[in-house]
Design a protein around this motif. Structure first.
Motif, short mmCIF file in Angstrom:
data_model
loop_
_atom_site.label_atom_id
_atom_site.label_comp_id
_atom_site.label_asym_id
_atom_site.label_seq_id
_atom_site.Cartn_x
_atom_site.Cartn_y
_atom_site.Cartn_z
N ASP A 1 43.49 -35.39 1.41
CA ASP A 1 43.89 -36.01 2.51
C ASP A 1 45.29 -35.16 3.14
O ASP A 1 45.61 -34.41 2.18
CB ASP A 1 44.31 -37.44 2.52
CG ASP A 1 45.35 -37.89 1.54
OD1 ASP A 1 46.35 -36.81 1.09
OD2 ASP A 1 45.44 -38.83 0.53
N ARG A 2 45.76 -35.55 4.14
CA ARG A 2 47.00 -34.86 4.73
C ARG A 2 48.20 -34.96 3.72
O ARG A 2 48.85 -33.85 3.55
CB ARG A 2 47.24 -35.22 6.19
CG ARG A 2 46.67 -34.79 7.30
CD ARG A 2 47.06 -35.27 8.40
NE ARG A 2 46.60 -34.40 9.70
CZ ARG A 2 47.11 -34.04 10.56
NH1 ARG A 2 48.11 -34.81 11.12
NH2 ARG A 2 46.55 -33.38 11.72
N ASP A 3 48.30 -36.00 3.32
CA ASP A 3 49.52 -36.19 2.24
C ASP A 3 49.30 -35.15 1.25
O ASP A 3 50.25 -34.56 0.61
CB ASP A 3 49.77 -37.53 2.01
CG ASP A 3 50.22 -38.38 2.96
OD1 ASP A 3 50.55 -37.92 3.98
OD2 ASP A 3 50.04 -39.83 2.92
N LYS A 4 48.12 -35.03 0.51
CA LYS A 4 48.02 -34.26 -0.61
C LYS A 4 48.31 -32.72 -0.10
O LYS A 4 48.94 -32.00 -0.78
CB LYS A 4 46.74 -34.45 -1.22
CG LYS A 4 46.59 -35.65 -1.89
CD LYS A 4 45.48 -35.88 -2.65
CE LYS A 4 45.31 -37.34 -3.39
NZ LYS A 4 44.18 -37.78 -3.57
N ILE A 5 47.71 -32.40 1.19
CA ILE A 5 47.80 -31.03 1.68
C ILE A 5 49.16 -30.78 1.70
O ILE A 5 49.74 -29.71 1.55
CB ILE A 5 46.87 -30.85 2.76
CG1 ILE A 5 45.48 -31.09 2.52
CG2 ILE A 5 47.36 -29.64 3.54
CD1 ILE A 5 44.59 -31.03 3.64
N ILE A 6 50.01 -31.62 2.32
CA ILE A 6 51.46 -31.26 2.64
C ILE A 6 52.20 -31.40 1.34
O ILE A 6 53.21 -30.36 1.02
CB ILE A 6 51.98 -32.53 3.50
CG1 ILE A 6 51.38 -32.47 5.16
CG2 ILE A 6 53.61 -32.44 3.58
CD1 ILE A 6 51.72 -33.73 6.05
N ALA A 7 52.02 -32.05 0.44
CA ALA A 7 52.83 -32.11 -0.75
C ALA A 7 52.42 -30.69 -1.46
O ALA A 7 53.45 -30.19 -2.01
CB ALA A 7 52.37 -33.28 -1.77
N ALA A 8 51.15 -30.22 -1.54
CA ALA A 8 50.84 -28.96 -1.95
C ALA A 8 51.45 -27.86 -1.13
O ALA A 8 51.99 -26.98 -1.98
CB ALA A 8 49.47 -28.52 -2.33
N GLY A 9 51.46 -27.89 -0.14
CA GLY A 9 52.22 -26.97 0.84
C GLY A 9 53.70 -26.90 0.65
O GLY A 9 54.23 -25.81 0.41
#
Length: 191
Positions: A4-12
């Motif tokens: 999800d977006r939150d996981k993508i943002i955290a990884a980014g």
């Protein structure tokens, strides 16, 4: 793993802080999340949107309960300095106008009489100053990395000198930011 977006943002954010903006690629984020790069695009249109989302995540690190415009700008500066290339991300998102309205709104929160033009000038100063600070810190970090692990006495002296320079650079950055901020605020009339 459900993506999800939150996981993508955290990884980014993690990749940004570890490797910098130049290496914060969709492919690297996908690898961090054990996903295919194409799966990222189900949640993020393109890299520009990803940069905007990460810029927002950096801004979200701010404590927005500030009494003065100066304190709000200090808090923005702190949030951007928390992440390697944090200012570069926020500036890129700002330049594409993807976070600009939010930044201007935040800067104006403590003083509703502050004009948009004044808030824009203060934002430009803050972004420019923090980019300079981050660049200086990165140069010193590269020099420090070059001397690490060496048993050579001259390398140890150089490493000690670099550590001293890093501390002085941080103090100088604080001083210059405060003086510049004060000068701009003195010149802005909110009457």
């Amino acid at each position: 793993m459900h993506l999800d977006r939150d996981k993508i943002i955290a990884a980014g954010l993690e990749i940004l802080d570890t490797y910098g903006l130049a290496d914060m690629t969709i492919r690297r984020i996908a690898g961090k999340l054990n996903s295919a790069p194409g799966s990222i695009y189900w949640h993020v249109k393109n890299k520009q949107e990803l940069i905007a989302l990460i810029g927002h995540a950096i801004i979200d690190q701010m404590d927005t309960d500030q009494d003065t415009t100066a304190d709000m700008l200090r808090e923005l500066r702190r949030a951007m300095l928390e992440f390697r290339d944090g200012c570069e991300v926020v500036a890129a998102a700002n330049n594409s106008r993807l976070v600009r309205d939010d930044l201007i709104r935040l800067i104006r929160m403590p003083d509703e009489n502050l004009t948009e033009t004044a808030a824009s000038a203060l934002l430009s100063f803050t972004l420019g100053h923090v980019q300079y600070e981050q660049f200086q810190r990165q140069l010193l970090a590269l020099d420090a990395a070059a001397t690490q692990g060496s048993d050579d006495k001259s390398a140890k002296r150089v490493a000690a000198k670099i550590a001293d320079l890093q501390e002085k650079e941080a103090e100088e950055g604080n001083r210059l930011f405060e003086e510049g901020l004060e000068a701009i605020l003195r010149g802005i009339s909110t009457d």
